[in-house]
Design a protein around this motif. Structure first.
Motif, PDB file in Angstrom:
ATOM      1  N   TRP A  73       0.882  -1.178   0.000  1.00 42.09           N
ATOM      2  CA  TRP A  73       0.000   0.000   0.000  1.00 42.09           C
ATOM      3  C   TRP A  73       0.910   1.215   0.000  1.00 42.09           C
ATOM      4  O   TRP A  73       1.784   1.320   0.844  1.00 42.09           O
ATOM      5  CB  TRP A  73      -0.858  -0.045   1.263  1.00 42.09           C
ATOM      6  CG  TRP A  73      -1.903   1.012   1.353  1.00 42.09           C
ATOM      7  CD1 TRP A  73      -1.816   2.225   1.982  1.00 42.09           C
ATOM      8  CD2 TRP A  73      -3.228   0.947   0.813  1.00 42.09           C
ATOM      9  NE1 TRP A  73      -2.985   2.905   1.883  1.00 42.09           N
ATOM     10  CE2 TRP A  73      -3.883   2.147   1.163  1.00 42.09           C
ATOM     11  CE3 TRP A  73      -3.912  -0.019   0.076  1.00 42.09           C
ATOM     12  CZ2 TRP A  73      -5.193   2.409   0.789  1.00 42.09           C
ATOM     13  CZ3 TRP A  73      -5.217   0.244  -0.287  1.00 42.09           C
ATOM     14  CH2 TRP A  73      -5.845   1.447   0.071  1.00 42.09           C
ATOM     15  N   VAL A 118      -6.279  -2.907   7.080  1.00 44.18           N
ATOM     16  CA  VAL A 118      -7.660  -2.508   6.843  1.00 44.18           C
ATOM     17  C   VAL A 118      -7.750  -1.418   5.780  1.00 44.18           C
ATOM     18  O   VAL A 118      -8.685  -1.372   4.981  1.00 44.18           O
ATOM     19  CB  VAL A 118      -8.263  -2.021   8.175  1.00 44.18           C
ATOM     20  CG1 VAL A 118      -9.491  -1.171   7.954  1.00 44.18           C
ATOM     21  CG2 VAL A 118      -8.589  -3.200   9.049  1.00 44.18           C
ATOM     22  N   ILE A 137     -10.690   4.730   3.826  1.00 42.18           N
ATOM     23  CA  ILE A 137     -11.439   3.509   4.130  1.00 42.18           C
ATOM     24  C   ILE A 137     -11.933   3.523   5.566  1.00 42.18           C
ATOM     25  O   ILE A 137     -13.066   3.131   5.850  1.00 42.18           O
ATOM     26  CB  ILE A 137     -10.572   2.271   3.827  1.00 42.18           C
ATOM     27  CG1 ILE A 137     -10.384   2.178   2.316  1.00 42.18           C
ATOM     28  CG2 ILE A 137     -11.201   1.009   4.384  1.00 42.18           C
ATOM     29  CD1 ILE A 137      -9.600   0.994   1.867  1.00 42.18           C
ATOM     30  N   GLN A 151     -14.963   5.602   5.703  1.00 41.36           N
ATOM     31  CA  GLN A 151     -16.129   4.899   5.167  1.00 41.36           C
ATOM     32  C   GLN A 151     -16.679   3.904   6.183  1.00 41.36           C
ATOM     33  O   GLN A 151     -17.886   3.801   6.378  1.00 41.36           O
ATOM     34  CB  GLN A 151     -15.724   4.114   3.911  1.00 41.36           C
ATOM     35  CG  GLN A 151     -16.204   4.743   2.634  1.00 41.36           C
ATOM     36  CD  GLN A 151     -15.887   3.855   1.445  1.00 41.36           C
ATOM     37  OE1 GLN A 151     -14.865   3.991   0.791  1.00 41.36           O
ATOM     38  NE2 GLN A 151     -16.766   2.927   1.172  1.00 41.36           N
ATOM     39  N   PRO A 195     -14.089  -1.805  -0.564  1.00 44.80           N
ATOM     40  CA  PRO A 195     -13.337  -0.554  -0.715  1.00 44.80           C
ATOM     41  C   PRO A 195     -11.836  -0.770  -0.855  1.00 44.80           C
ATOM     42  O   PRO A 195     -11.186  -0.136  -1.696  1.00 44.80           O
ATOM     43  CB  PRO A 195     -13.640   0.195   0.583  1.00 44.80           C
ATOM     44  CG  PRO A 195     -14.954  -0.312   1.008  1.00 44.80           C
ATOM     45  CD  PRO A 195     -15.045  -1.742   0.561  1.00 44.80           C
ATOM     46  N   LEU A 196     -11.281  -1.715  -0.077  1.00 44.79           N
ATOM     47  CA  LEU A 196      -9.841  -1.926  -0.137  1.00 44.79           C
ATOM     48  C   LEU A 196      -9.419  -2.372  -1.529  1.00 44.79           C
ATOM     49  O   LEU A 196      -8.433  -1.895  -2.087  1.00 44.79           O
ATOM     50  CB  LEU A 196      -9.440  -2.990   0.888  1.00 44.79           C
ATOM     51  CG  LEU A 196      -7.951  -3.096   1.194  1.00 44.79           C
ATOM     52  CD1 LEU A 196      -7.454  -1.804   1.804  1.00 44.79           C
ATOM     53  CD2 LEU A 196      -7.677  -4.253   2.131  1.00 44.79           C
ATOM     54  N   HIS A 250      -9.576   0.495  -3.986  1.00 43.69           N
ATOM     55  CA  HIS A 250      -8.427   1.401  -3.848  1.00 43.69           C
ATOM     56  C   HIS A 250      -7.186   0.783  -4.451  1.00 43.69           C
ATOM     57  O   HIS A 250      -6.380   1.465  -5.072  1.00 43.69           O
ATOM     58  CB  HIS A 250      -8.219   1.742  -2.376  1.00 43.69           C
ATOM     59  CG  HIS A 250      -9.255   2.678  -1.837  1.00 43.69           C
ATOM     60  ND1 HIS A 250      -9.015   3.532  -0.786  1.00 43.69           N
ATOM     61  CD2 HIS A 250     -10.523   2.912  -2.211  1.00 43.69           C
ATOM     62  CE1 HIS A 250     -10.108   4.236  -0.539  1.00 43.69           C
ATOM     63  NE2 HIS A 250     -11.036   3.889  -1.388  1.00 43.69           N
ATOM     64  N   ARG A 251      -7.035  -0.527  -4.266  1.00 43.36           N
ATOM     65  CA  ARG A 251      -5.847  -1.196  -4.828  1.00 43.36           C
ATOM     66  C   ARG A 251      -5.844  -1.097  -6.354  1.00 43.36           C
ATOM     67  O   ARG A 251      -4.793  -0.965  -6.969  1.00 43.36           O
ATOM     68  CB  ARG A 251      -5.788  -2.660  -4.384  1.00 43.36           C
ATOM     69  CG  ARG A 251      -5.376  -2.829  -2.913  1.00 43.36           C
ATOM     70  CD  ARG A 251      -4.829  -4.215  -2.672  1.00 43.36           C
ATOM     71  NE  ARG A 251      -4.594  -4.528  -1.278  1.00 43.36           N
ATOM     72  CZ  ARG A 251      -3.530  -4.153  -0.579  1.00 43.36           C
ATOM     73  NH1 ARG A 251      -2.598  -3.417  -1.137  1.00 43.36           N
ATOM     74  NH2 ARG A 251      -3.396  -4.502   0.675  1.00 43.36           N
TER      75      ARG A 251
END
Lengths: 109, 111
Positions: free
Chosen positions: A58, A71, A76, A79, B82-83, B86-87
């Motif tokens: 990330w 997470v 995020i 959210q 969502p993760l 985003h990735r």
């Protein structure tokens, strides 16, 4: 990342965040009454800063880990806070969100 | 859902996320903004895309192009958490994130 149920890699410290997104994470956790967590200041350690990005694959800071699992960043977390998922995730960790108590107070009134 | 109404829908804690900030939304923006727009378009075929240079709000001079916010509406996000969404955005912008792009706010929605 497994040292504590809630681990945050951020810029600065919870008492003094050095970036708006890191601050957002601190504020959201505070809203839920989560003050006891491990926060790592990546500004203090360039190796940590790059290492944690490699570990989670990330590219940005802040990063939030619940129960050792990545997470997401502040978008995020926000959210999850807005849709109630965060309360649920905290519950799974045995952490009772302060917002549940706030709701109970509202209901009593 | 028209693009216009989408960009005006408020999000409680964000405030005017996609409102024009210091004129950064006007015009095509700098080279990084254009690269971001291009890559996201190619990778995600969005039905709606907004790219905003937030660098001024993080202490950078206007046009610094270090902090960006993007709103992407794409069918590719369907069924993804969502993760994962985003990735996908990070994948598309891998080179930029390895370079000058320090921070990226993402709103990833399906049409």
């Amino acid at each position: 990342v497994r040292e504590h149920p809630v681990v945050v890699f951020m810029k600065g410290s919870p008492a003094q965040p050095q970036c708006g997104f890191s601050n957002a994470v601190v504020q959201i956790l505070r809203l839920h009454g989560v003050e006891d967590y491990r926060a790592h200041d990546v500004l203090q350690d360039p190796d940590l800063r790059q290492g944690i990005k490699n570990y989670s694959n990330w590219p940005t800071i802040p990063q939030v880990y619940l129960n050792g699992e990545f997470v997401g960043g502040c978008d995020i977390l926000l959210q999850m806070h807005q849709n109630g998922d965060l309360v649920e995730e905290l519950k799974k960790l045995g952490i009772r969100s302060a917002l549940l108590d706030a709701e109970k107070d509202q209901e009593k009134k | 859902l028209s693009p216009l109404s989408l960009s005006r829908s408020p999000s409680p804690m964000r405030g005017p996320l996609l409102a024009a900030a210091g004129g950064a939304m006007g015009g095509p923006g700098g080279p990084l903004a254009r690269a971001i727009r291009h890559k996201l378009t190619v990778a995600l075929q969005p039905t709606h895309l907004e790219v905003r240079d937030d660098s001024p709000r993080h202490g950078g001079p206007p046009g610094a192009e270090t902090h960006f916010g993007v709103l992407v509406v794409s069918g590719r996000f369907a069924g993804l958490a969502p993760l994962q969404r985003h990735r996908l955005v990070h994948e598309a912008l891998r080179d930029e994130l390895a370079g000058p792009l320090h921070a990226l706010q993402i709103i990833a929605r399906t049409p």
